[in-house]
Design a protein around this motif. Structure first.
Motif, PDB file in Angstrom:
ATOM      1  N   SER A 153      48.771  36.646  42.059  1.00 41.95           N
ATOM      2  CA  SER A 153      48.839  37.097  40.657  1.00 41.95           C
ATOM      3  C   SER A 153      47.537  37.717  40.190  1.00 41.95           C
ATOM      4  CB  SER A 153      49.221  35.919  39.755  1.00 41.95           C
ATOM      5  OG  SER A 153      50.522  35.470  40.036  1.00 41.95           O
ATOM      6  N   LEU A 154      46.414  37.047  40.435  1.00 38.58           N
ATOM      7  CA  LEU A 154      45.131  37.593  40.012  1.00 38.58           C
ATOM      8  C   LEU A 154      44.802  38.852  40.795  1.00 38.58           C
ATOM      9  CD1 LEU A 154      42.543  37.500  38.379  1.00 38.58           C
ATOM     10  CD2 LEU A 154      41.607  35.863  40.040  1.00 38.58           C
ATOM     11  N   GLU A 156      46.891  41.015  42.137  1.00 32.32           N
ATOM     12  CA  GLU A 156      47.724  42.106  41.654  1.00 32.32           C
ATOM     13  C   GLU A 156      47.175  42.656  40.340  1.00 32.32           C
ATOM     14  OE1 GLU A 156      52.480  42.991  41.263  1.00 32.32           O
ATOM     15  OE2 GLU A 156      51.761  41.083  40.484  1.00 32.32           O
ATOM     16  N   GLU A 157      46.736  41.770  39.462  1.00 36.82           N
ATOM     17  CA  GLU A 157      46.153  42.197  38.185  1.00 36.82           C
ATOM     18  C   GLU A 157      44.893  43.028  38.418  1.00 36.82           C
ATOM     19  OE1 GLU A 157      43.590  39.975  34.790  1.00 36.82           O
ATOM     20  OE2 GLU A 157      45.566  39.101  35.151  1.00 36.82           O
ATOM     21  N   MET A 158      44.009  42.544  39.292  1.00 38.02           N
ATOM     22  CA  MET A 158      42.755  43.254  39.537  1.00 38.02           C
ATOM     23  C   MET A 158      43.012  44.621  40.156  1.00 38.02           C
ATOM     24  SD  MET A 158      40.101  40.304  40.882  1.00 38.02           S
ATOM     25  CE  MET A 158      38.670  41.385  40.690  1.00 38.02           C
ATOM     26  N   SER A 161      45.234  46.958  37.461  1.00 35.19           N
ATOM     27  CA  SER A 161      44.592  47.266  36.177  1.00 35.19           C
ATOM     28  C   SER A 161      43.223  47.910  36.332  1.00 35.19           C
ATOM     29  CB  SER A 161      44.445  45.990  35.339  1.00 35.19           C
ATOM     30  OG  SER A 161      43.434  45.146  35.880  1.00 35.19           O
ATOM     31  N   LYS A 163      40.537  46.462  36.041  1.00 32.61           N
ATOM     32  CA  LYS A 163      39.662  45.880  35.021  1.00 32.61           C
ATOM     33  C   LYS A 163      38.383  45.324  35.650  1.00 32.61           C
ATOM     34  CE  LYS A 163      41.436  42.964  32.141  1.00 32.61           C
ATOM     35  NZ  LYS A 163      42.259  41.873  31.575  1.00 32.61           N
ATOM     36  N   TYR A 165      35.585  42.253  35.575  1.00 32.72           N
ATOM     37  CA  TYR A 165      35.500  40.834  35.258  1.00 32.72           C
ATOM     38  C   TYR A 165      34.077  40.345  35.523  1.00 32.72           C
ATOM     39  CZ  TYR A 165      40.558  41.217  36.044  1.00 32.72           C
ATOM     40  OH  TYR A 165      41.881  41.601  36.022  1.00 32.72           O
ATOM     41  N   ARG A 173      39.480  31.707  35.487  1.00 34.92           N
ATOM     42  CA  ARG A 173      40.802  31.987  36.050  1.00 34.92           C
ATOM     43  C   ARG A 173      41.110  31.101  37.258  1.00 34.92           C
ATOM     44  NH1 ARG A 173      42.856  37.055  34.498  1.00 34.92           N
ATOM     45  NH2 ARG A 173      44.710  36.411  35.652  1.00 34.92           N
TER      46      ARG A 173
END
Length: 250
Positions: A153-154, A156-158, A161, A163, A165, A173
């Motif tokens: 999940s993390l 895939e987000e990174m 996106s 983004k 951090y 997280r």
């Protein structure tokens, strides 16, 4: 072995420290840094006295990923990220590697650190897989190693996106790595390396080979799929424009 931008030295009995220190390019993947890293890991591989490797950067920078010029060359199909296998150096090293990521880890630089056997992050530093910020899909084995090390999940987000951090954000997280004040990252890593060096080398090599066998076996397929995705995404005019106008190395 000594390079202008990569320092290799034995800091404790059977423990070597490889320091990336390309201050001119802020530890982006310059030709000099790539050559220096390859030579340093080659020396560690060949020295049967070595039981643990600490990989770190300088100041606020761990590793900053591809240079603007290199990304444009990939976009123009003049080179490929597979031309130099620095992403797999820690994975292929026979002894355990500790990434003391005391500074920023950006793009391929963050992915490279994740291929180490142990990872230590800094609370104050930024970490990002920012490939998609410029419109092209990730490379450097990032699509394999991030889900393996951070959880799907993390990761895939990174990856999606792009983004940024801070280390303290990733700690909140629940990432499974120590996240420490910057000044404590390298001492922690060295202490861990000393603990490893107490073990017989053959036992360390044998166990690491067992633990990472699947990663080593799976990586070539992931790299091939990342290259195939690059063929679809990297060569868009929009990507060239984003790299040319907005990319800031390091």
């Amino acid at each position: 072995m000594q390079s202008a931008v990569v320092d290799y030295r034995e800091i404790r009995p059977s423990v070597v420290q490889i320091t990336m220190q390309d201050t001119v390019h802020k530890n982006t993947f310059s030709d000099q840094l790539i050559i220096g890293l390859s030579e340093a890991f080659g020396k560690a591989r060949a020295d049967e006295r070595v039981k643990a490797v600490v990989l770190t950067g300088y100041g606020n920078y761990f590793a900053s990923g591809g240079r603007k010029e290199s990304l444009l060359q990939i976009q123009e199909r003049r080179i490929s990220f597979t031309d130099s296998d620095i992403y797999g150096l820690a994975l292929d090293c026979p002894v355990p590697v500790i990434a003391a990521m005391q500074g920023h880890g950006i793009g391929g630089g963050f992915a490279m650190g994740m291929f180490s056997d142990f990872v230590v992050l800094s609370q104050e530093s930024i970490y990002t897989t920012n490939f998609m910020k410029y419109g092209f899909t990730p490379g450097m084995g990032a699509t394999m190693i991030l889900p393996k090390k951070l959880g799907f999940s993390l990761a895939e987000e990174m990856l999606l996106s792009a983004k940024t951090y801070y280390g303290r954000d990733l700690k909140e997280r629940g990432i499974p790595f120590p996240v420490l004040p910057r000044a404590e990252v390298l001492p922690y890593a060295v202490e861990l390396a000393e603990t490893l060096a107490e073990k017989p080398r053959i036992s360390l090599v044998t166990l690491k080979d067992h633990l990472v066998r699947d990663l080593r076996a799976e990586l070539p397929d992931y790299i091939a799929r990342e290259v195939a995705m690059h063929e679809k995404t990297f060569h868009q005019p929009e990507v060239r424009d984003l790299i040319a106008s907005h990319y800031i190395g390091g």
